[in-house]
Design a protein around this motif. Structure first.
Motif, PDB file in Angstrom:
ATOM      1  N   ALA A  76       1.132  -1.430   0.116  1.00  0.00           N
ATOM      2  CA  ALA A  76      -0.253   0.021   0.165  1.00  0.00           C
ATOM      3  C   ALA A  76       1.149   1.012   0.078  1.00  0.00           C
ATOM      4  N   ARG A  77       1.801   1.112   0.375  1.00  0.00           N
ATOM      5  CA  ARG A  77       3.017   2.628   0.813  1.00  0.00           C
ATOM      6  C   ARG A  77       3.468   2.740  -0.439  1.00  0.00           C
ATOM      7  N   VAL A  78       3.690   1.800  -1.523  1.00  0.00           N
ATOM      8  CA  VAL A  78       4.415   1.790  -2.721  1.00  0.00           C
ATOM      9  C   VAL A  78       2.697   2.423  -3.619  1.00  0.00           C
ATOM     10  N   GLY A  79       1.877   2.506  -3.840  1.00  0.00           N
ATOM     11  CA  GLY A  79       0.758   1.755  -4.804  1.00  0.00           C
ATOM     12  C   GLY A  79       0.309   0.825  -5.253  1.00  0.00           C
ATOM     13  N   GLU A  80       0.322  -0.380  -4.469  1.00  0.00           N
ATOM     14  CA  GLU A  80       0.666  -2.171  -5.720  1.00  0.00           C
ATOM     15  C   GLU A  80      -0.701  -2.707  -5.359  1.00  0.00           C
ATOM     16  N   PRO A  81      -1.045  -3.017  -5.775  1.00  0.00           N
ATOM     17  CA  PRO A  81      -2.306  -3.884  -4.886  1.00  0.00           C
ATOM     18  C   PRO A  81      -2.373  -4.304  -3.784  1.00  0.00           C
ATOM     19  N   LEU A  82      -3.469  -4.481  -3.230  1.00  0.00           N
ATOM     20  CA  LEU A  82      -3.542  -4.886  -2.047  1.00  0.00           C
ATOM     21  C   LEU A  82      -3.932  -6.300  -1.969  1.00  0.00           C
ATOM     22  N   ARG A  83      -3.159  -7.762  -1.749  1.00  0.00           N
ATOM     23  CA  ARG A  83      -3.818  -9.102  -1.586  1.00  0.00           C
ATOM     24  C   ARG A  83      -4.577  -9.068  -0.480  1.00  0.00           C
ATOM     25  N   PRO A  84      -5.574  -9.941  -1.314  1.00  0.00           N
ATOM     26  CA  PRO A  84      -6.657 -10.367   0.024  1.00  0.00           C
ATOM     27  C   PRO A  84      -5.914 -11.317   1.117  1.00  0.00           C
ATOM     28  N   ILE A  85      -6.553 -11.432   2.602  1.00  0.00           N
ATOM     29  CA  ILE A  85      -6.646 -12.439   3.499  1.00  0.00           C
ATOM     30  C   ILE A  85      -6.991 -12.774   3.357  1.00  0.00           C
ATOM     31  N   ASP A  86      -7.484 -14.206   3.592  1.00  0.00           N
ATOM     32  CA  ASP A  86      -7.931 -14.857   4.290  1.00  0.00           C
ATOM     33  C   ASP A  86      -9.105 -14.562   4.948  1.00  0.00           C
ATOM     34  N   PRO A  87     -10.104 -15.282   5.740  1.00  0.00           N
ATOM     35  CA  PRO A  87     -10.792 -15.199   6.381  1.00  0.00           C
ATOM     36  C   PRO A  87     -10.539 -15.901   7.886  1.00  0.00           C
ATOM     37  N   LEU A  88     -10.783 -15.331   9.403  1.00  0.00           N
ATOM     38  CA  LEU A  88     -11.092 -16.199  10.063  1.00  0.00           C
ATOM     39  C   LEU A  88     -12.394 -17.836   9.643  1.00  0.00           C
ATOM     40  N   ASP A  89     -11.351 -19.243  10.058  1.00  0.00           N
ATOM     41  CA  ASP A  89     -12.941 -19.715   9.776  1.00  0.00           C
ATOM     42  C   ASP A  89     -13.487 -19.900  11.134  1.00  0.00           C
TER      43      ASP A  89
END
Length: 86
Positions: free
Chosen positions: A73-86
């Protein structure tokens, strides 16, 4: 503000080029908290106790991915989804 995860009604987001310290935002039932990535302590705001406990469990599991998204985010790159808590 890109959403990076959602579980049990908790939405986790992160701003692009946000200010230090490294943190993420989480909202639940109309309330919001900013959480430091390094120590998983609230920086501002709050959410109900049950949501906070779930959020801490999730953040502890995915701290490295949160740090990676912060750097992206600091360099403007796309963020990656993070798995939800199951």
């Amino acid at each position: 503000m890109p959403r990076i995860s959602h579980f049990f009604g908790i939405t986790v987001t992160m701003y692009f080029n946000d200010h230090e310290p490294a943190h993420f935002h989480a909202s639940y039932a109309g309330e919001e908290v900013r959480v430091g990535i390094s120590d998983l302590q609230p920086l501002s705001g709050s959410v109900p106790r049950r949501a906070w406990a779930l959020l801490l469990e999730w953040a502890a599991l995915y701290r490295l991915q949160l740090r990676d998204n912060w750097e992206r985010a600091r360099v403007g790159e796309p963020l990656r989804p993070i798995d939800p808590l199951d």
